[in-house]
Design a protein around this motif. Sequence first.
Motif, PDB file in Angstrom:
ATOM      1  N   GLU A 128      42.352  -7.156  -7.707  1.00  0.00           N
ATOM      2  CA  GLU A 128      41.023  -7.383  -8.283  1.00  0.00           C
ATOM      3  C   GLU A 128      40.420  -8.685  -7.767  1.00  0.00           C
ATOM      4  O   GLU A 128      39.214  -8.755  -7.480  1.00  0.00           O
ATOM      5  N   THR A 129      41.241  -9.730  -7.649  1.00  0.00           N
ATOM      6  CA  THR A 129      40.757 -11.008  -7.120  1.00  0.00           C
ATOM      7  C   THR A 129      40.313 -10.865  -5.673  1.00  0.00           C
ATOM      8  O   THR A 129      39.254 -11.372  -5.268  1.00  0.00           O
ATOM      9  N   PRO A 180      51.635  -2.708 -11.492  1.00  0.00           N
ATOM     10  CA  PRO A 180      52.118  -3.887 -12.215  1.00  0.00           C
ATOM     11  C   PRO A 180      50.995  -4.920 -12.363  1.00  0.00           C
ATOM     12  O   PRO A 180      50.145  -5.061 -11.475  1.00  0.00           O
ATOM     13  N   THR A 181      50.994  -5.658 -13.464  1.00  0.00           N
ATOM     14  CA  THR A 181      49.895  -6.570 -13.782  1.00  0.00           C
ATOM     15  C   THR A 181      49.627  -7.577 -12.670  1.00  0.00           C
ATOM     16  O   THR A 181      48.467  -7.820 -12.314  1.00  0.00           O
ATOM     17  N   THR A 182      50.668  -8.144 -12.115  1.00  0.00           N
ATOM     18  CA  THR A 182      50.472  -9.158 -11.064  1.00  0.00           C
ATOM     19  C   THR A 182      49.804  -8.558  -9.830  1.00  0.00           C
ATOM     20  O   THR A 182      48.923  -9.173  -9.230  1.00  0.00           O
ATOM     21  N   TYR A 192      44.311   2.004  -5.602  1.00  0.00           N
ATOM     22  CA  TYR A 192      43.541   1.415  -6.700  1.00  0.00           C
ATOM     23  C   TYR A 192      42.039   1.531  -6.482  1.00  0.00           C
ATOM     24  O   TYR A 192      41.279   1.514  -7.442  1.00  0.00           O
ATOM     25  N   LYS A 208      48.134   3.139 -12.410  1.00  0.00           N
ATOM     26  CA  LYS A 208      48.595   1.934 -13.089  1.00  0.00           C
ATOM     27  C   LYS A 208      49.557   1.165 -12.185  1.00  0.00           C
ATOM     28  O   LYS A 208      50.606   1.675 -11.797  1.00  0.00           O
ATOM     29  N   ARG A 240      47.915  -5.791  -9.759  1.00  0.00           N
ATOM     30  CA  ARG A 240      46.542  -5.400 -10.094  1.00  0.00           C
ATOM     31  C   ARG A 240      45.613  -6.609 -10.099  1.00  0.00           C
ATOM     32  O   ARG A 240      44.490  -6.549  -9.586  1.00  0.00           O
ATOM     33  N   THR A 241      46.078  -7.724 -10.663  1.00  0.00           N
ATOM     34  CA  THR A 241      45.265  -8.940 -10.700  1.00  0.00           C
ATOM     35  C   THR A 241      44.968  -9.442  -9.292  1.00  0.00           C
ATOM     36  O   THR A 241      43.837  -9.841  -8.981  1.00  0.00           O
ATOM     37  N   ASP A 287      43.956   7.945 -13.485  1.00  0.00           N
ATOM     38  CA  ASP A 287      44.248   6.512 -13.527  1.00  0.00           C
ATOM     39  C   ASP A 287      45.455   6.208 -12.648  1.00  0.00           C
ATOM     40  O   ASP A 287      46.370   7.029 -12.528  1.00  0.00           O
TER      41      ASP A 287
END
Length: 276
Positions: A191-192, A183-185, A146, A181, A187-188, A179
């Motif tokens: 980023e945190t 999973p949303t959890t 990422y 991609k 990636r979040t 890119d």
Amino acid sequence: MATRQPELSFPKGGVLFIIIAVIAVIIFSKSTVTIGPGEGGVIFETLGDGIDTEKTYGEGFHLMLPWNKMIIRKVRQQSISDEMNVLSVNGLEVKVNGTIWYEPEFSNLGSLIKTKGEDYERELLDPAINAAARSVVGRYTPEQLYSSKRDVIEQEILDEVKNILEGQFLIVKRVLVEDVKLPTTIRTAIETKLKQEQESLEYEFRLAKAKKEAERQKIDAEGKAIANKILSASLTEKILQEKGIDATLELSKSSNSKVIVIGSGKDGLPIILGNQ
């Protein structure tokens, strides 16, 4: 009595000429081909051994035997994009969007088509890209994919694809990972974590800057203190009296009227009274 109309007759030689002309046009159209810009062609010998691998035809007008066929393909640099589902080193499914730039070897276009078919991108390039992407991405964690490893991953995929396609008449120029991609959890969470690391770095920078400023002020104050100490030690009573006398003499030369009382000040220095 009815009048008989004369019959029109067409010369037999004229009919034969038309037939010959039509056949000639058909043969000519089958015997000529124009290859466009950025394209190359190879001959398929219908009555021979199939594709002629000895010669590739470039742009322009060409003649060939009417029973043969010219296969024309693009030989300039091209690109294809794809989205691949691959697994990271810890087994997490990742979607990678990438683009690859390639071109066939012009001089070996016949060999490429003969061995891999006209749809050689699907038969050869797609499997090579997918295999290389799975091999390379499987070495890294989602965090590395990422963030900071993008350039390294692109180069490694390019090297892998080149190795897979070596000797197969297809040149790969560049790979771009557009890119990644997650999973949303995941990636979040990444980023945190990156945000917290950045804030920590900024805080450490501010502390280091404040520490340097405090050290600078301390050094500056110590320098001033030492300078004052040296100055105080050098200013004896006699030196101060001499400087006071020198200043009095300079003031006495002024055109302004004044009264100077010699020896009446503190430590015997003159007293200067203002304008009279």
